[in-house]
Scaffold this motif. Structure first.
Motif, short mmCIF file in Angstrom:
data_model
loop_
_atom_site.label_atom_id
_atom_site.label_comp_id
_atom_site.label_asym_id
_atom_site.label_seq_id
_atom_site.Cartn_x
_atom_site.Cartn_y
_atom_site.Cartn_z
N ALA A 171 0.83 -1.21 0.00
CA ALA A 171 0.00 0.00 0.00
C ALA A 171 0.86 1.25 0.00
O ALA A 171 0.56 2.22 -0.71
CB ALA A 171 -0.94 0.00 1.21
N ILE A 172 1.94 1.25 0.76
CA ILE A 172 2.84 2.40 0.82
C ILE A 172 3.50 2.62 -0.54
O ILE A 172 3.58 3.75 -1.03
CB ILE A 172 3.89 2.22 1.93
N CYS A 173 3.95 1.54 -1.16
CA CYS A 173 4.61 1.66 -2.46
C CYS A 173 3.66 2.13 -3.55
O CYS A 173 4.08 2.79 -4.50
CB CYS A 173 5.24 0.32 -2.84
N ALA A 182 1.98 -2.46 10.38
CA ALA A 182 1.56 -3.76 9.87
C ALA A 182 0.09 -4.03 10.19
O ALA A 182 -0.64 -4.61 9.37
CB ALA A 182 2.45 -4.87 10.43
N ALA A 183 -0.34 -3.60 11.37
CA ALA A 183 -1.73 -3.82 11.77
C ALA A 183 -2.71 -3.06 10.87
O ALA A 183 -3.87 -3.45 10.74
CB ALA A 183 -1.93 -3.40 13.23
N CYS A 184 -2.26 -1.99 10.23
CA CYS A 184 -3.12 -1.23 9.31
C CYS A 184 -3.39 -2.02 8.04
O CYS A 184 -4.40 -1.76 7.37
CB CYS A 184 -2.45 0.09 8.93
N GLY A 185 -2.51 -2.94 7.70
CA GLY A 185 -2.67 -3.65 6.43
C GLY A 185 -2.65 -2.67 5.28
O GLY A 185 -1.81 -1.79 5.23
N SER A 186 -3.63 -2.79 4.39
CA SER A 186 -3.67 -1.91 3.21
C SER A 186 -4.55 -0.68 3.42
O SER A 186 -4.79 0.07 2.47
CB SER A 186 -4.16 -2.70 1.99
N ASP A 187 -5.00 -0.45 4.64
CA ASP A 187 -5.86 0.70 4.95
C ASP A 187 -5.02 1.98 4.92
O ASP A 187 -4.29 2.30 5.86
CB ASP A 187 -6.49 0.50 6.33
N THR A 188 -5.14 2.73 3.83
CA THR A 188 -4.29 3.91 3.65
C THR A 188 -4.58 5.01 4.66
O THR A 188 -3.66 5.74 5.05
CB THR A 188 -4.40 4.47 2.21
N ALA A 189 -5.82 5.14 5.09
CA ALA A 189 -6.13 6.15 6.11
C ALA A 189 -5.44 5.81 7.42
O ALA A 189 -4.87 6.68 8.08
CB ALA A 189 -7.65 6.27 6.31
N CYS A 190 -5.49 4.55 7.79
CA CYS A 190 -4.81 4.09 9.00
C CYS A 190 -3.31 4.31 8.88
O CYS A 190 -2.67 4.81 9.81
CB CYS A 190 -5.12 2.60 9.23
N LEU A 191 -2.74 3.94 7.75
CA LEU A 191 -1.31 4.12 7.53
C LEU A 191 -0.93 5.59 7.63
O LEU A 191 0.09 5.94 8.23
CB LEU A 191 -0.89 3.56 6.17
N GLY A 192 -1.75 6.45 7.08
CA GLY A 192 -1.49 7.90 7.16
C GLY A 192 -1.45 8.38 8.60
O GLY A 192 -0.58 9.16 8.99
N ARG A 193 -2.39 7.91 9.41
CA ARG A 193 -2.43 8.30 10.83
C ARG A 193 -1.21 7.78 11.58
O ARG A 193 -0.61 8.50 12.39
CB ARG A 193 -3.71 7.79 11.50
N ARG A 200 4.08 8.98 14.04
CA ARG A 200 5.50 8.64 14.14
C ARG A 200 6.38 9.84 13.78
O ARG A 200 7.37 10.12 14.45
CB ARG A 200 5.81 7.45 13.24
N VAL A 201 6.03 10.55 12.72
CA VAL A 201 6.80 11.73 12.31
C VAL A 201 6.75 12.79 13.40
O VAL A 201 7.78 13.38 13.77
CB VAL A 201 6.27 12.28 10.95
N THR A 202 5.58 13.02 13.96
CA THR A 202 5.43 13.99 15.05
C THR A 202 6.27 13.59 16.25
O THR A 202 6.98 14.41 16.84
CB THR A 202 3.95 14.13 15.44
N ALA A 203 6.22 12.31 16.61
CA ALA A 203 7.00 11.82 17.75
C ALA A 203 8.50 11.94 17.50
O ALA A 203 9.25 12.36 18.39
CB ALA A 203 6.63 10.36 18.05
N LEU A 204 8.95 11.59 16.30
CA LEU A 204 10.38 11.69 15.99
C LEU A 204 10.86 13.14 16.04
O LEU A 204 11.94 13.41 16.58
CB LEU A 204 10.68 11.07 14.63
N ARG A 205 10.08 14.05 15.49
CA ARG A 205 10.46 15.47 15.55
C ARG A 205 10.59 15.94 17.00
O ARG A 205 11.54 16.64 17.35
CB ARG A 205 9.44 16.33 14.81
#
Length: 118
Positions: free
Chosen positions: A37-39, A83-94, A99-104
């Motif tokens: 899904a990411i690719c 991985a738990a999101c599977g192919s759910d792009t909305a879930c992957l986006g969240r 993660r980006v917010t936490a890393l920053r």
């Protein structure tokens, strides 16, 4: 504080210079639903590239004893959530946004702590 700002500017510069379709893993070998899904999604691929650049920078910041294990645990937790999101792009986006917010935030805190020691 200056080092923190410089590192953050460098990170944003790195992420801007990376190709939009790049991912932190080899898309030609992607078989897991989340990776496929990411690719297939340019926005998620871009988010993955941003996250990978932030992770690279964060991984270079010296940490106090015990913090390296917490850093690795957070990365493992992220991969499990993704991985738990599977192919759910909305879930992957969240998951990527969190993660980006936490890393920053972690990079900023770590750089401030490092600057305070000097």
């Amino acid at each position: 504080m200056k080092r923190s700002a410089l590192l953050i500017l460098t990170i944003f510069g790195l992420t801007a210079a990376l190709p939009a379709q790049a991912a932190s893993f080899n898309c030609a070998k992607a078989v897991a639903a989340d990776e496929v899904a990411i690719c297939q999604n340019p926005e998620l691929s871009e988010r993955d590239t941003e996250m990978a650049a932030l992770w690279f920078a964060y991984n270079k910041v010296p940490m106090l004893m015990g913090a390296n294990a917490a850093r690795r645990d957070a990365a493992t937790d992220f991969l499990k959530l993704r991985a738990a999101c599977g192919s759910d792009t909305a879930c992957l986006g969240r998951v990527y946004q969190a993660r980006v917010t936490a890393l920053r935030a972690e990079i900023s805190l770590a750089m401030d702590a490092l600057a305070a020691q000097q």
